[in-house]
Design an enzyme around this catalytic site. Structure first.
Site, PDB file in Angstrom:
ATOM      1  N   GLU A 142       5.831   4.029   1.798  1.00  0.00           N
ATOM      2  CA  GLU A 142       6.538   5.189   1.242  1.00  0.00           C
ATOM      3  C   GLU A 142       6.841   6.237   2.304  1.00  0.00           C
ATOM      4  O   GLU A 142       7.833   6.946   2.204  1.00  0.00           O
ATOM      5  CB  GLU A 142       5.781   5.785   0.057  1.00  0.00           C
ATOM      6  CG  GLU A 142       4.581   6.615   0.416  1.00  0.00           C
ATOM      7  CD  GLU A 142       3.819   7.143  -0.792  1.00  0.00           C
ATOM      8  OE1 GLU A 142       4.008   6.636  -1.919  1.00  0.00           O
ATOM      9  OE2 GLU A 142       3.015   8.067  -0.602  1.00  0.00           O
ATOM     10  N   GLY A 154       0.844  -1.185   0.000  1.00  0.00           N
ATOM     11  CA  GLY A 154       0.000   0.000   0.000  1.00  0.00           C
ATOM     12  C   GLY A 154       0.880   1.236   0.000  1.00  0.00           C
ATOM     13  O   GLY A 154       2.058   1.179  -0.336  1.00  0.00           O
ATOM     14  N   ARG A 155       0.307   2.346   0.395  1.00  0.00           N
ATOM     15  CA  ARG A 155       1.074   3.593   0.398  1.00  0.00           C
ATOM     16  C   ARG A 155       1.844   3.801   1.690  1.00  0.00           C
ATOM     17  O   ARG A 155       2.749   4.648   1.746  1.00  0.00           O
ATOM     18  CB  ARG A 155       0.149   4.772   0.120  1.00  0.00           C
ATOM     19  CG  ARG A 155      -0.344   4.746  -1.320  1.00  0.00           C
ATOM     20  CD  ARG A 155      -0.915   6.041  -1.796  1.00  0.00           C
ATOM     21  NE  ARG A 155      -1.385   6.894  -0.731  1.00  0.00           N
ATOM     22  CZ  ARG A 155      -2.633   7.343  -0.616  1.00  0.00           C
ATOM     23  NH1 ARG A 155      -3.531   7.010  -1.500  1.00  0.00           N
ATOM     24  NH2 ARG A 155      -2.971   8.123   0.386  1.00  0.00           N
ATOM     25  N   CYS A 188       4.191  -6.409  -2.157  1.00  0.00           N
ATOM     26  CA  CYS A 188       3.852  -5.227  -2.945  1.00  0.00           C
ATOM     27  C   CYS A 188       4.828  -4.084  -2.659  1.00  0.00           C
ATOM     28  O   CYS A 188       6.027  -4.232  -2.805  1.00  0.00           O
ATOM     29  CB  CYS A 188       2.393  -4.852  -2.681  1.00  0.00           C
ATOM     30  SG  CYS A 188       1.639  -3.849  -3.960  1.00  0.00           S
ATOM     31  N   HIS A 189       4.322  -2.929  -2.214  1.00  0.00           N
ATOM     32  CA  HIS A 189       5.172  -1.777  -1.938  1.00  0.00           C
ATOM     33  C   HIS A 189       5.965  -1.911  -0.639  1.00  0.00           C
ATOM     34  O   HIS A 189       6.744  -1.022  -0.296  1.00  0.00           O
ATOM     35  CB  HIS A 189       4.327  -0.501  -1.905  1.00  0.00           C
ATOM     36  CG  HIS A 189       3.852  -0.071  -3.257  1.00  0.00           C
ATOM     37  ND1 HIS A 189       2.816  -0.705  -3.908  1.00  0.00           N
ATOM     38  CD2 HIS A 189       4.279   0.913  -4.085  1.00  0.00           C
ATOM     39  CE1 HIS A 189       2.621  -0.116  -5.075  1.00  0.00           C
ATOM     40  NE2 HIS A 189       3.491   0.862  -5.213  1.00  0.00           N
ATOM     41  N   TYR A 213       5.559  -4.982  -6.185  1.00  0.00           N
ATOM     42  CA  TYR A 213       4.764  -4.404  -7.257  1.00  0.00           C
ATOM     43  C   TYR A 213       5.750  -3.919  -8.320  1.00  0.00           C
ATOM     44  O   TYR A 213       6.799  -3.345  -7.977  1.00  0.00           O
ATOM     45  CB  TYR A 213       3.896  -3.256  -6.720  1.00  0.00           C
ATOM     46  CG  TYR A 213       2.960  -2.739  -7.764  1.00  0.00           C
ATOM     47  CD1 TYR A 213       1.880  -3.510  -8.189  1.00  0.00           C
ATOM     48  CD2 TYR A 213       3.174  -1.511  -8.366  1.00  0.00           C
ATOM     49  CE1 TYR A 213       1.030  -3.063  -9.179  1.00  0.00           C
ATOM     50  CE2 TYR A 213       2.318  -1.047  -9.352  1.00  0.00           C
ATOM     51  CZ  TYR A 213       1.250  -1.822  -9.766  1.00  0.00           C
ATOM     52  OH  TYR A 213       0.416  -1.376 -10.746  1.00  0.00           O
TER      53      TYR A 213
END
Length: 189
Positions: free
Chosen positions: A93, A89-90, A119-120, A139
């Site tokens: 980051e 997800g975000r 993923c992320h 990802y």
């Protein structure tokens, strides 16, 4: 199977499935999973986002559920845990900007404890500088970060996962069956 203590580091706009599914599945088979977020305490929630693959050039994003944390970030010691889960997800980051989070991630690699990232989540691993020489899936948009961190990007199907030593990675939530099976195999060693 011996019950393990597993740390999950997550945050606002974590991917819904990549957070809730491993959290619930690992507890269902008898493990203790402590979900934490910097700046939040047990009982607080993080917002989640549902990333879907609908034929566009990248994933779409929709509001997800509220995910309740069950441990205090400020009170945990990574040495008390047997393994680490990093959802995508975000959240990764901005979590990668937190030096305490990076130190926690490095602990699991230095101690050779099982780590599952999806993923992320690879963004957090890259920022912690733990990917050098390792095979890592994520990802596809995270490929440059994996490679800039010295890792070897594993370009695999979205439903597959890859294990390299103590690290299990996958591109996204459709890989849950493979990703969780490989992670549980490491937990049972």
């Amino acid at each position: 199977m011996t019950s393990k203590r597993i740390l999950m580091i997550t945050g606002d706009f974590t991917e819904d499935y990549e957070t809730m599914v491993p959290f619930q599945a690992l507890m269902a088979v008898g493990h203790q999973v402590d979900a934490v977020c910097p700046g939040k305490a047990s009982g607080d929630t993080v917002a989640t986002a549902i990333h879907d693959f609908e034929g566009d050039q990248t994933y779409s994003e929709k509001p997800g559920h509220r995910f309740a944390l069950n441990a205090d970030f400020e009170r945990i010691d990574p040495a008390d845990y047997d393994a680490l889960v990093v959802p995508g997800g975000r959240a990764p980051e901005y979590l990668r900007l937190n030096q305490d989070v990076l130190a926690m991630v490095r602990h699991f690699f230095e101690a050779n404890k099982p780590v599952a990232a999806i993923c992320h989540g690879a963004q957090l691993l890259a920022a912690a500088n733990v990917l050098k020489g390792r095979q890592c899936s994520a990802y596809p948009a995270c490929q440059p970060e994996v490679e800039l961190a010295g890792g070897h990007f594993a370009s695999i199907e979205v439903s597959e996962a890859v294990t390299d030593g103590n690290l299990v990675t996958a591109p996204a939530w459709p890989a849950h069956p493979a990703w969780l099976a490989q992670f549980m195999a490491l937990l049972n060693q």
